[in-house]
Design an enzyme around this catalytic site. Structure first.
Site, mmCIF file in Angstrom:
data_model
loop_
_atom_site.group_PDB
_atom_site.id
_atom_site.type_symbol
_atom_site.label_atom_id
_atom_site.label_comp_id
_atom_site.label_asym_id
_atom_site.label_seq_id
_atom_site.Cartn_x
_atom_site.Cartn_y
_atom_site.Cartn_z
ATOM 1 N N TYR A 187 -2.514 -0.378 10.172
ATOM 2 C CA TYR A 187 -2.834 -0.826 8.873
ATOM 3 C C TYR A 187 -1.159 -0.355 8.153
ATOM 4 O O TYR A 187 -0.663 -1.093 7.242
ATOM 5 C CB TYR A 187 -3.832 -0.085 8.148
ATOM 6 C CG TYR A 187 -3.915 -0.415 6.542
ATOM 7 C CD1 TYR A 187 -4.617 -1.652 6.156
ATOM 8 C CD2 TYR A 187 -3.686 0.304 5.573
ATOM 9 C CE1 TYR A 187 -4.680 -1.884 4.895
ATOM 10 C CE2 TYR A 187 -3.565 0.043 4.302
ATOM 11 C CZ TYR A 187 -4.059 -1.141 3.660
ATOM 12 O OH TYR A 187 -4.191 -1.450 2.425
ATOM 13 N N SER B 292 0.830 -1.153 -0.029
ATOM 14 C CA SER B 292 0.015 -0.010 0.031
ATOM 15 C C SER B 292 0.970 1.228 -0.069
ATOM 16 O O SER B 292 1.939 1.126 0.573
ATOM 17 C CB SER B 292 -0.893 0.030 1.183
ATOM 18 O OG SER B 292 -1.323 1.093 1.447
#
Ligand code: NAP
Length: 254
Positions: free
Chosen positions: A174, A161
């Site tokens: 995350y 990501s």
């Protein structure tokens, strides 16, 4: 400092049968990006092992793949928050028994957790994010490496990501989990630098129209974000013969 191992996938021209004969496990195949990629892989001839949390969602995908006339997939339900080392070892054993090898492993399953400052991050949620996004890919990789090494040309692809490359406020567990993903990929790739039949890379899908994206950006119009289907050819390419020579790269899609 800029990372040196980033690469954008080039314009791609996929042969219809570019994954024919390849046995590929896709985690988180029941929804979002994993689902779209599994369907595209099936269209290109892959023999799929579909992982997800819920059997009913996997059965719907199974039926869609069967209706395409693609090789009949296998289904592997496993909750990564609850799974232990022995569950991953048992999965590896069953893949070895059924197929004798594994040609591809796509680590795609993931959870967002909460967007919150580190100071206020719920410790229980932190552990859950780490279980699904970091521990599960480690345990699955560890269990499957001997099975992957039985392939003539095996691939491991992690899902990264943007917040796993540059830290960003409030992305909490995350973001940290995706830094760990990049680290796991780079470490494993370096360990296999001289292994001719195994490559290890990552892809950052970027903003994509899924349930996770909607949770992260509740005010965003989903129509302004690219679809998982538009990304799927990039993933297929990474598992095809054309991408055989890359090791330790964190890709952006085409
Ligand atoms: P998604 O639509 O929420 O799908 C996530 C998948 O992971 C689902 O199949 C889900 O199963 C599975 N999963 C979640 N928790 C699980 C658990 N405990 N055990 C087993 N499976 C579990 O997410 P997505 O947007 O497609 O994301 C796919 C990957 O891309 C993730 O790694 C994500 O971090 C990454 N990513 C996404 C974006 C984006 O904009 N969408 C951007 C950058 C990176 P269920 O169907 O049962 O929920």
């Amino acid at each position: 400092m800029e990372k040196q191992n980033l690469k954008t996938i080039p314009d791609i021209d996929l042969a219809p049968d570019c994954l024919a004969g390849k046995v590929i496990l896709v985690t988180g195949a029941s929804a979002g990006i994993g689902r779209a990629v599994a369907l595209e892989m099936a269209r290109h001839g892959a023999q799929l092992i579909l992982h997800g949390r819920k059997v009913d969602k996997l059965e719907v995908l199974y039926d869609e793949i069967e209706a395409l006339g693609a090789p009949r997939p296998s289904i592997c339900p496993l909750d990564m928050e609850a799974a232990v080392t022995e569950d991953y070892d048992a999965l590896a054993d069953s893949i070895l028994q059924e197929f004798g090898r594994l040609d591809g492993l796509l680590h795609n399953a993931g959870i967002l957790g909460d967007k919150s400052p580190i100071e206020h991050y719920d410790p229980v949620l932190w552990q859950r994010v780490m279980l699904v996004n970091v521990n599960a890919p480690f345990l699955l990789t560890r269990a499957l490496l001997p099975v992957l090494k039985k392939s003539e040309d095996a691939r491991i692809l992690f899902t990264s990501s943007g917040v796993g490359r540059t830290g960003r406020a409030y992305w909490g567990a995350y973001a940290v989990s995706k830094f760990a993903t990049e680290g796991l990929m780079e470490t494993l790739a370096d360990e296999h630098e001289n292994t001719a039949n195994l490559t290890v890379n990552a892809i950052n899908p970027g903003a994509t129209r899924t349930a996770m994206r909607a949770k992260a950006y509740p005010g965003e119009d989903p129509q302004t974000v690219k679809t998982p289907e538009s990304l799927a050819p990039s993933y297929v390419w990474l598992f095809s013969e054309a991408a055989r020579d890359f090791q330790g790269i964190s890709f952006d899609p085409a």
